[in-house]
Motif scaffolding. Structure first.
Motif, PDB file in Angstrom:
ATOM      1  N   ASP A  66       0.848  -1.187   0.000  1.00  0.00           N
ATOM      2  CA  ASP A  66       0.000   0.000   0.000  1.00  0.00           C
ATOM      3  C   ASP A  66       0.885   1.239   0.000  1.00  0.00           C
ATOM      4  N   ILE A  67       0.275   2.379  -0.309  1.00  0.00           N
ATOM      5  CA  ILE A  67       1.009   3.624  -0.109  1.00  0.00           C
ATOM      6  C   ILE A  67       1.190   3.795   1.391  1.00  0.00           C
ATOM      7  N   VAL A  68       2.094   4.654   1.788  1.00  0.00           N
ATOM      8  CA  VAL A  68       2.445   4.760   3.201  1.00  0.00           C
ATOM      9  C   VAL A  68       1.332   5.384   4.043  1.00  0.00           C
ATOM     10  N   GLY A  69       0.526   6.242   3.473  1.00  0.00           N
ATOM     11  CA  GLY A  69      -0.512   6.884   4.267  1.00  0.00           C
ATOM     12  C   GLY A  69      -1.797   7.096   3.494  1.00  0.00           C
ATOM     13  N   SER A  70      -2.904   6.726   4.114  1.00  0.00           N
ATOM     14  CA  SER A  70      -4.222   6.976   3.542  1.00  0.00           C
ATOM     15  C   SER A  70      -5.243   6.870   4.662  1.00  0.00           C
ATOM     16  N   GLY A  71      -6.395   7.453   4.438  1.00  0.00           N
ATOM     17  CA  GLY A  71      -7.445   7.332   5.438  1.00  0.00           C
ATOM     18  C   GLY A  71      -8.538   8.347   5.241  1.00  0.00           C
ATOM     19  N   HIS A  72      -9.445   8.381   6.201  1.00  0.00           N
ATOM     20  CA  HIS A  72     -10.584   9.287   6.152  1.00  0.00           C
ATOM     21  C   HIS A  72     -10.240  10.653   6.732  1.00  0.00           C
ATOM     22  N   VAL A  73     -10.989  11.648   6.277  1.00  0.00           N
ATOM     23  CA  VAL A  73     -10.967  12.972   6.887  1.00  0.00           C
ATOM     24  C   VAL A  73     -12.067  12.950   7.948  1.00  0.00           C
ATOM     25  N   LEU A  74     -11.690  13.146   9.195  1.00  0.00           N
ATOM     26  CA  LEU A  74     -12.660  13.101  10.285  1.00  0.00           C
ATOM     27  C   LEU A  74     -13.584  14.319  10.242  1.00  0.00           C
ATOM     28  N   ALA A  75     -14.757  14.186  10.828  1.00  0.00           N
ATOM     29  CA  ALA A  75     -15.696  15.314  10.906  1.00  0.00           C
ATOM     30  C   ALA A  75     -15.016  16.481  11.622  1.00  0.00           C
ATOM     31  N   GLY A  76     -15.111  17.666  11.044  1.00  0.00           N
ATOM     32  CA  GLY A  76     -14.502  18.857  11.632  1.00  0.00           C
ATOM     33  C   GLY A  76     -13.022  19.012  11.352  1.00  0.00           C
ATOM     34  N   GLU A  77     -12.450  18.133  10.558  1.00  0.00           N
ATOM     35  CA  GLU A  77     -11.012  18.146  10.269  1.00  0.00           C
ATOM     36  C   GLU A  77     -10.797  18.586   8.820  1.00  0.00           C
ATOM     37  N   ALA A  78      -9.764  19.373   8.591  1.00  0.00           N
ATOM     38  CA  ALA A  78      -9.388  19.746   7.227  1.00  0.00           C
ATOM     39  C   ALA A  78      -8.604  18.602   6.601  1.00  0.00           C
TER      40      ALA A  78
END
Length: 172
Positions: A66-78
């Motif tokens: 996998d690429i080193v970093g991935s994920g969701h943007v949390l509510a209220g987060e840029a």
């Protein structure tokens, strides 16, 4: 901030990336709702893309690259905050080096995720540490093409999206 025991709370968004509701990420995925995510493309100074081998206990893609970093943007987060949160500890502080590359929508193979793509160059010492760790791999564009063409079942959908959309290009 979410912990391993807390469900991720993220925004359901419309086609224009406007928030509509906040729900648990698992429920959003179960219902196939549009939401936000980030991808991190980390390279060394030679332009090789850093990959990580997911552990055998990974819930979705055990043992895949996998690429080193991935994920969701949390509510209220840029998106920028989510990208920084997803940096692996080994990456160190990338600070101003982290830059927004582009946004991808579902048409780019991201499913129902609107994804902001960020890139950064790893400090030399960090790149050396990753290169020496068997859980990581630094690949150039030709090597990534060979992996994606010959062993797509060994790569995560995120990494295949990076390859298919040509987000990663080695310097000439």
């Amino acid at each position: 901030m979410s912990t391993d025991s807390d469900p991720e709370r993220i925004h359901v968004v419309d086609a224009d990336n406007r928030p509509l509701a906040v729900m648990n990420a698992d429920e959003i995925h179960r219902q196939g709702l549009r939401h936000r995510g980030v991808l991190l493309l980390l390279t060394d100074r030679r332009g090789r893309l850093a990959l990580r081998k997911l552990d055998k206990g990974h819930p979705l893609f055990p043992g895949r690259w996998d690429i080193v970093g991935s994920g969701h943007v949390l509510a209220g987060e840029a998106a920028e905050e989510a990208a920084e949160r997803r940096l692996p500890p080994a990456a160190g502080a990338l600070g101003e080096n982290l830059r927004h590359v582009r946004a991808l929508s579902g048409e780019a193979g991201t499913g129902e995720e609107i994804v902001d793509v960020f890139a950064a160059i790893l400090p030399d010492e960090t790149a050396r540490l990753l290169d020496a760790d068997l859980a990581f791999l630094l690949v150039d564009e030709d090597e990534l093409t060979a992996l994606a063409s010959s062993y797509p079942d060994q790569l995560t959908p995120d990494l295949l999206t990076v390859w298919k959309t040509r987000l990663y290009r080695s310097p000439s």
